[in-house]
Design a protein around this motif. Structure first.
Motif, PDB file in Angstrom:
ATOM      1  N   LEU B 259       0.833  -1.210   0.000  1.00  0.00           N
ATOM      2  CA  LEU B 259       0.000   0.000   0.000  1.00  0.00           C
ATOM      3  C   LEU B 259       0.869   1.262   0.000  1.00  0.00           C
ATOM      4  N   THR B 274       0.047   4.174   5.953  1.00  0.00           N
ATOM      5  CA  THR B 274      -0.784   3.798   4.813  1.00  0.00           C
ATOM      6  C   THR B 274      -2.229   3.596   5.269  1.00  0.00           C
ATOM      7  N   GLY B 276      -3.513   0.872   5.288  1.00  0.00           N
ATOM      8  CA  GLY B 276      -3.509  -0.414   5.985  1.00  0.00           C
ATOM      9  C   GLY B 276      -3.111  -0.305   7.447  1.00  0.00           C
TER      10      GLY B 276
END
Lengths: 446, 447
Positions: B259, B274, B276
């Motif tokens: 990501l 990110t 994530g």
């Protein structure tokens, strides 16, 4: 699901056309209402045994209008036919013919109830013939009745007489609107156990009930009826059904328990919840069930196994834990949902019928082990019930299926729930190992 | 006096700092599954979600028609029409209509603060039972009109004559018609929470890999908890959703590593934060049932854990003296000292994962001798959090983070963990906008 046909043939002008054409003419069934009388008119008591008079006295205690004979053209609401001392087939004609002569005067929603004894290995061939003859007569009579009237029988076990609590309880159930969709059936009372409930309006007061598969359909209705009858409710369903389950529990003033009944620790979690919150468990209703229909030729492992796992293996595992637990109270009742598919079979349902027949086998074997314990286990086998499940059946098939019973219509989830509530009451404590069909005397099956 | 220490020992340890008060007990919790903003709950209002969380709690514990002592909850993104959000939710729920309620708003600490407030009332004997909670919808967020339009509309409302009305309207400029979309930007800095955290992340040199590992652990732990049925009595499905929509049971370091960074791209050094390893905007609601021991016993209700103590802190992030989300770092030593405890006394650590790097920055700060001496006024490092005891059933990176609901999610999960273990203590840390933070201690009930 609305039964459009039923509505049409009960309204002018179609009712006349249906009658002239000989089409099925289903009528709205007489169902229980708290303020309605037990039966819609006088009760005729027929029979020659000494118990007949006792039975008439019992019905008088219930404030019913009891008759030993009918005047010509007099309408009546129910007939109780006492045949507990039959010894010869020849003895049948007098009572049944007298009943037959008055039958046209049976009111809509009327009830015929026979009280007789089952065939056993100890009796003479002629007594056996007489007793078995009641079976054939009653089942045929049920098919002749119209106007939502039903005919059912009570079988008295060895040493059980007509005064036994569960005989009276069963008679009350069969006369009432609670048995609206029970037709052509026999209920065996095996013992003198049981007692009339302290409150007639709240027969389950003080008892705690678990209902599995409670989030919707028949399970949600069982919750509603058990609550109506006074039980504390523990509503169980899989976590994914929790949203509806919470609504069901909140309407019933009960508790929601999200448990998958196939989980290895399901019984422990149910018992722990019942013990912590309610001090124990009195009623276990195994209602959770799934269908994964396929012709056997197209059946796969997942469809077969999941149906067996949910419908019967979970019940076996939970019952084993339940019956060895002190938290399942000494007069506890287990009621299992079977199905007429498990009795008569159904195309495309080998897996489902296996599971439901398995339930019946389990109930009978467990019942043998429970004799004398105070606990009972019984099954209710629904026939065609108007649910989301049957609403998915194709139109033509569904229409035919509805008319295939003596009552010429599908039953309601309420009808199943009434039978469950009855079998869960102390009124039914003398009933053990029975399979009560709630099928309107469906033409398929036993 | 030799009797004094004995008397102190006789008093329950949990009451240190609050001697004489009775216990406040966590009985259980309920939340709806959390869903990503704009997803399945896009049409659900805060009131609907909070009502659903309350109704699930009522169903779980059989509270229908009961008058609960008080219900406290709140939302961070809140419509002005929802001035009485919690009371309205109570009225729409299966609780008795004569249950009082009040709203709380302390950004992401709202849910935890409601637990603390009601617990204190229970400890003081003012109420016997309470429901604490929170809700947030980033989907159904209020959209405000511009300041210019708002002033014109107010002046228009005050105007009596037509010329006055026209005069008011003449002040309207086209730019005033642009609505103010909701943001998570800090009013005093204009920076988003993520950009603020990126500064802190850089300050503590938190690596991308460490953040991704923490995110992975959160997802793995929560997926495992679902699989073992841990959430069966903590979550009630809502609108067809039965698990947290943000949960990725099959994520991996490779996927997380692929990501692109979204925060800190304007800072010097590598951008590491990110989508994530940051929480997404989330919709959801959560509630916790609290009570006195008497209340729980009288109603045959379980007692999962005691609410022991709590501490709030705030930092000056405006002038750059400290990171926006670092306030819990300051609250923690004060709480531990008051209760005469160290990290060694805890079996569970629930540190809210606003961002993976928020957790890691806090851990790093507590381990840093110099920081602890100069900033926290300690004689050395506060200590190390045993990572095997951290967020063992997943936290916000997996579940998502509907701001005000997170505190109640954490309290219910931690209380259940403590009840399962049957002993020990748990520490909660929640950071919040405005440079605030709240930490709290729960303790298992002795069998």
């Amino acid at each position: 699901m609305t039964d459009t046909y039923l509505n049409l043939v009960n309204a002018q002008p179609l009712s006349r056309i249906a009658k002239a054409a000989g089409l099925p003419r289903p009528v709205p069934l007489r169902r229980y209402a708290p303020d309605a009388p037990l039966v819609p008119g006088p009760v005729l008591v027929l029979g020659r045994s000494r118990s007949t008079q006792d039975m008439a006295a019992t019905l008088l205690e219930w404030n019913l209008d009891v008759r030993r004979h009918l005047r010509p053209k007099e309408k009546f609401g129910a007939a109780v036919v006492v045949l507990d001392d039959l010894a010869h087939p020849g003895e049948l004609s007098e009572v049944f013919l007298e009943l037959g002569h008055g039958l046209r005067n049976l009111l809509p929603g009327g009830r015929i109830v026979t009280i007789s004894r089952p065939v056993t290995s100890e009796i003479s061939p002629q007594t056996a013939a007489a007793r078995q003859a009641v079976d054939g007569t009653l089942r045929s009579l049920a098919k002749e009745l119209r106007g939502g009237a039903t005919a059912n029988g009570i079988l008295l076990g060895e040493g059980v007489n007509t005064g036994a609590p569960s005989v009276r309880g069963t008679l009350e159930f069969l006369l009432s609107g609670k048995s609206a969709y029970v037709d052509g059936q026999f209920i065996a009372v095996g013992s003198d156990h049981g007692a009339p409930p302290r409150s007639a309006e709240l027969p389950l007061a003080g008892r705690t009930a678990v209902v599995t598969g409670a989030a919707r359909g028949i399970g949600a209705e069982i919750v509603r009826v058990l609550r109506r009858d006074g039980a504390h409710i523990i509503a169980v369903d899989v976590p994914a059904a929790g949203e509806q389950l919470a609504q069901v529990a909140n309407h019933a003033g009960g508790t929601a328990l999200q448990v998958d009944v196939t989980a290895p620790d399901a019984a422990e979690r149910i018992l722990r919840h019942a013990a912590t919150r309610y001090g124990g468990l009195d009623i276990m209703v195994h209602n959770a069930g799934i269908t994964r229909d396929r012709l056997l030729a197209n059946m796969d492992q997942a469809r077969w196994s999941s149906v067996l796992a949910v419908n019967v293996e979970s019940q076996l595992r939970i019952n084993e834990k339940l019956l060895s637990s002190d938290h399942f109270n000494s007069n506890g009742s287990i009621v299992c949902l079977a199905s007429t598919s498990g009795i008569a079979g159904n195309r495309g349902q080998t897996n489902y019928a296996a599971s439901k027949a398995g339930v019946i086998g389990m109930v009978r074997a467990t019942a043998d082990a429970l004799v004398g314990s105070g606990r009972t286990i019984n099954a209710v086998a629904p026939g065609f019930i108007e649910t989301d499940m049957t609403a998915r059946i194709p139109f033509a098939t569904r229409e035919v299926a509805r008319r295939l019973s003596s009552l010429q219509q599908g039953g309601l989830p309420l009808d199943v729930a009434e039978a469950v509530s009855f079998l869960a009451s102390t009124n039914a404590a003398g009933i053990n190992g029975q399979v009560l069909r709630v099928c309107g005397q469906n033409l398929v099956g036993a | 006096m030799s009797t004094l220490p004995d008397q102190q020992n006789a008093a329950p340890q949990s009451s240190s700092g609050q001697r004489g008060a009775r216990s406040a007990v966590v009985i259980g919790g309920n939340r709806i599954p959390f869903a990503r903003s704009g997803g399945p709950y896009a049409q659900a209002s805060n009131q609907e979600m909070l009502t659903a969380a309350l109704d699930g709690l009522v169903a779980r514990f059989g509270l229908q028609g009961e008058r609960v002592g008080e219900v406290a909850a709140g939302a961070v993104l809140k419509h002005s029409r929802d001035f009485n959000l919690t009371r309205e939710a109570v009225l729409g729920s299966a609780l008795a209509a004569d249950t009082p309620a009040y709203d709380v708003q302390q950004a992401c600490a709202t849910g935890l603060e409601t637990v603390i407030g009601l617990s204190n009332k229970i400890k003081l004997g003012q109420i016997e039972s309470g429901i604490a909670g929170g809700v947030d919808s980033a989907s159904d967020a209020p959209v405000a009109v511009s300041e210019g339009l708002r002033r014109v509309l107010l002046e228009l409302a005050r105007a009596r004559s037509t010329p006055q009305k026209l005069a008011a309207l003449r002040k309207l400029r086209p730019v005033d018609l642009k609505p103010n979309a909701p943001t998570t930007a800090e009013p005093r800095t204009g920076l988003s929470m993520g950009e603020h955290q990126a500064i802190t992340t850089s300050r503590w040199n938190i690596s991308r890999r460490a953040q991704d590992e923490l995110a992975l652990a959160s997802h793995a732990n929560m997926a495992a908890a679902y699989d073992r049925g841990f959430f069966d009595d903590l979550v009630t499905p809502f609108r067809g959703v039965s698990r947290d929509g943000n949960l990725r049971a099959d994520t991996s370091l490779e996927k997380l590593g692929s990501l692109k960074p979204v925060f800190g791209r304007n800072l010097t050094g590598e951008a590491t934060m990110t989508a994530g390893n940051s929480t997404p905007l989330t919709d959801g609601a959560a509630a916790v049932l609290l009570g006195s021991e008497d209340y729980a016993r009288k109603h045959n209700l379980p007692m999962l854990a005691n609410v022991v103590d709590a501490e709030a802190a705030a930092v000056d992030f405006v002038h750059g003296k400290e990171g926006l989300l670092m306030a819990p770092v300051y609250a923690m030593p004060r709480l531990l000292q008051r209760n005469d405890m160290t990290f060694e006394d805890f079996d569970f650590f629930e540190i809210h994962e606003a961002f993976a790097s928020t957790v890691l920055s806090s851990l790093a700060a507590w381990e840093d001798e110099d920081f602890c001496r100069t900033q926290l006024g300690l004689s050395g490092a506060l200590g190390t959090v045993d990572r095997t005891k951290l967020n063992v059933n997943g936290s916000s990176l997996a579940a998502g983070h509907p701001f005000a609901a997170t505190g109640a999610r954490i309290v219910a999960s931690l209380a259940k963990s403590l009840a399962e273990k049957g002993s020990g203590r748990g520490l909660i840390s929640v950071c919040a906008a405005g440079g605030q933070g709240v930490v709290a201690i729960l303790e298992a009930r002795r069998p």
